[in-house]
Enzyme design. Structure first.
Site, PDB file in Angstrom:
ATOM      1  CB  CYS A  18      -0.896  -0.005   1.231  1.00 45.57           C
ATOM      2  SG  CYS A  18      -1.919   1.478   1.399  1.00 45.57           S
ATOM      3  CG  PHE A  19      -0.165   4.390  -2.786  1.00 42.43           C
ATOM      4  CD1 PHE A  19      -1.265   4.408  -1.949  1.00 42.43           C
ATOM      5  CD2 PHE A  19      -0.383   4.641  -4.142  1.00 42.43           C
ATOM      6  CE1 PHE A  19      -2.541   4.656  -2.424  1.00 42.43           C
ATOM      7  CE2 PHE A  19      -1.659   4.900  -4.636  1.00 42.43           C
ATOM      8  CZ  PHE A  19      -2.737   4.896  -3.772  1.00 42.43           C
TER       9      PHE A  19
END
Length: 220
Positions: free
Chosen positions: A52-53
């Site tokens: 997940c960024f």
């Protein structure tokens, strides 16, 4: 969106989005000549994908010499990816971050060491509870020197694990900035269940492992 997923089902309380396990990197992407991003006002840019960024952005923004980390998409074969389209796994893109840094303060090799040291580098097609090709680990190089650095660090890291290192090493092509609501998500949404249960613990593990690299206000 992610916040809806985490609030709707118990599974998604610990997940950044949905899952897609296709292998999606096309040969023309993997074999393309890398695009080199020039310095701008003395600052360089590097690109990483590792789950997940929201998590990756927060890790790099805590590091000395990093001016900013921006969430977005890279590694795919379609133009103008969105959160919805990348989540299908059909665009080839992974959630990625653009790290804007001062090479006089921190070098590319250290950024690569941070990359491998802030995740489970053996997890295939995801990171933590975030499963799918859009969450796969990719480290991007812009020239042969960077590629050599990545391969050197990757080989060193591999000695510490029995399983193979999962990260793809790809030539950088283009970075697409994500929607505004994704930027600084961890900082702006501290009460989000995913942030509390996944993102903040991941950041704290990184801080414990690399205290010497933290900005002064992060070293606590």
């Amino acid at each position: 969106m992610k916040s809806l997923f985490v609030l709707t089902f118990s599974f998604f309380l610990l997940s950044c989005g949905n899952g897609n396990t296709q292998t999606v990197t096309r040969d023309e992407i993997a074999n393309a000549p890398p695009v080199e991003v020039p310095l701008e006002n003395g600052l360089a840019k590097a690109y990483f994908a590792s789950g997940c960024f929201w998590c990756v952005e927060a890790v790099y923004e805590s590091v000395k010499g990093v001016k900013e980390s921006i969430s977005g998409y890279s590694g795919g074969h379609t133009d103008n990816p969105t959160y919805e389209s990348s989540n299908t796994g059909r665009t080839g893109h992974a959630e990625a971050v653009e790290v804007i840094y001062d090479p006089e303060v921190i070098n590319f090799r250290t950024l690569v060491e941070i990359y491998f040291g802030s995740q489970d580098p053996t997890q295939v097609n995801g990171q933590g509870p975030d499963i799918g090709s859009q969450y796969r680990s990719i480290i991007f190089f812009q020239n042969e020197e960077q590629k050599e650095i990545i391969e050197q660090v990757k080989a060193e890291v591999a000695k510490e694990y029995q399983k193979p290192i999962a990260a793809e090493v790809l030539p950088f092509q283009k970075f697409w900035v994500a929607e505004d609501y994704h930027q600084d998500y961890e900082k702006l949404n501290p009460g989000n269940p995913y942030i509390q249960n996944v993102s903040i613990p991941r950041l704290n593990r990184f801080k414990k492992k690399f205290p010497h690299l933290l900005k002064e206000n992060e070293n606590h």
